[in-house]
Design a protein around this motif. Structure first.
Motif, PDB file in Angstrom:
ATOM      1  N   LEU A   6       0.846  -1.182   0.000  1.00 11.19           N
ATOM      2  CA  LEU A   6       0.000   0.000   0.000  1.00 11.19           C
ATOM      3  C   LEU A   6       0.887   1.240   0.000  1.00 11.19           C
ATOM      4  N   ILE A   7       0.763   2.056  -1.051  1.00 13.75           N
ATOM      5  CA  ILE A   7       1.498   3.321  -1.139  1.00 13.75           C
ATOM      6  C   ILE A   7       0.561   4.443  -0.711  1.00 13.75           C
ATOM      7  N   VAL A  29       0.007  -3.641  -6.079  1.00 11.06           N
ATOM      8  CA  VAL A  29       0.086  -2.303  -5.500  1.00 11.06           C
ATOM      9  C   VAL A  29      -1.304  -1.702  -5.324  1.00 11.06           C
ATOM     10  N   LEU A  30      -1.540  -1.145  -4.136  1.00 11.97           N
ATOM     11  CA  LEU A  30      -2.725  -0.335  -3.872  1.00 11.97           C
ATOM     12  C   LEU A  30      -2.248   1.084  -3.572  1.00 11.97           C
ATOM     13  N   GLU A  31      -3.063   2.069  -3.950  1.00  8.96           N
ATOM     14  CA  GLU A  31      -2.659   3.460  -3.801  1.00  8.96           C
ATOM     15  C   GLU A  31      -3.685   4.258  -3.003  1.00  8.96           C
ATOM     16  N   ALA A  32      -3.172   5.196  -2.203  1.00  9.84           N
ATOM     17  CA  ALA A  32      -4.034   6.129  -1.485  1.00  9.84           C
ATOM     18  C   ALA A  32      -3.379   7.503  -1.518  1.00  9.84           C
ATOM     19  N   ALA A  33      -4.191   8.528  -1.756  1.00  5.96           N
ATOM     20  CA  ALA A  33      -3.677   9.893  -1.829  1.00  5.96           C
ATOM     21  C   ALA A  33      -3.945  10.680  -0.550  1.00  5.96           C
ATOM     22  N   ALA A  40      -9.073   3.024   4.834  1.00  2.00           N
ATOM     23  CA  ALA A  40     -10.135   2.223   4.226  1.00  2.00           C
ATOM     24  C   ALA A  40      -9.559   1.048   3.453  1.00  2.00           C
ATOM     25  N   LEU A  41      -8.505   1.297   2.678  1.00  3.08           N
ATOM     26  CA  LEU A  41      -7.862   0.221   1.924  1.00  3.08           C
ATOM     27  C   LEU A  41      -7.228  -0.802   2.858  1.00  3.08           C
TER      28      LEU A  41
END
Length: 228
Positions: A6-7, A29-33, A40-41
């Motif tokens: 998770l980035i 890869v999962l992304e969060a800004a 949540a991810l």
């Protein structure tokens, strides 16, 4: 099994660069800004490592690290543009496993990701030494990375586990802070002795009544003594 990273990074360009490096190495890869999206991810997916920026919208990296550590010992690498040593120590005190200062080299970040992933999730065939370490009421099952103190499981971060087992494998031997840094973080680590002290303090708190098994040797380092 493919590992999921998770980035959590609000700068789109940086996030995409890191994502491409990880994808090329075969990671999912999962992304969060922002911080809320990241949590949540984390709750919805099985995450094997988090790359976590500190300065984020909604929730900062400190808050995310605190929340994750309430339920998980997943490895966390924190990213920051700040160079204050106190910030670095705060990250480690909250349970971060590594700390990278911006601007950074993506290959170096990738190397740190691979080191944490390979060590944290290595198969039982690759576990060196005995499967179980026991001394002074502290018991470690290496394949599952489970630590129990007087039959109660304690939740250690990746780094705390590595420090404890390194000390236990070398019971009675004084290990300098430099030796611990090289063993746990590698030669490229840019922190100082206070980083080790911070992790030892956290580890002792979790060991509770068995905290005195980790002995401080003034001006030298630390050693594990299970017969105290």
């Amino acid at each position: 099994m493919q590992k999921t990273i998770l980035i959590v990074e609000d700068e789109d360009i940086l996030r995409e660069i890191v994502k491409d490096y990880l994808l090329n190495e075969g990671y999912e890869v999962l992304e969060a800004a922002d911080g809320k999206e990241a949590l949540a991810l984390f709750e919805e997916h099985e995450i094997h490592l988090i790359i976590l920026d500190i300065m984020l919208p909604e929730l900062d990296g400190w808050s995310i690290c605190r929340r994750v550590r309430k339920s998980s010992n997943v490895p966390i690498i924190m990213l920051t543009a700040r160079v204050d040593e106190d910030d670095t120590l705060l990250g480690f005190e909250l349970g971060a496993d590594d700390y990278v200062t911006k601007p950074y080299s993506p290959p170096i970040l990738l190397a740190r990701v691979k080191r944490l992933i390979e060590s944290r999730y290595r198969s039982t065939e690759n576990v060196l030494n005995e499967d179980t370490l026991s001394s002074g009421g502290v018991h470690v099952h290496m394949p599952s990375r489970t630590v129990t103190v007087e039959k109660e499981i304690i939740n250690l971060t990746y780094t705390e586990f590595e420090i404890l087992t390194y000390l236990m494998h070398n019971q009675g031997i004084i290990l300098t802070r430099e030796q611990l840094i090289i063993k746990i973080w590698g030669y490229e680590f840019t922190g100082d002795d206070r980083t080790v002290n911070s992790h030892i303090r956290n580890l002792r708190q979790k060991l509770g009544e068995k905290a005195n098994c980790i002995v401080t040797v003034v001006r030298s380092g630390y050693k594990f003594e299970g017969n105290l």
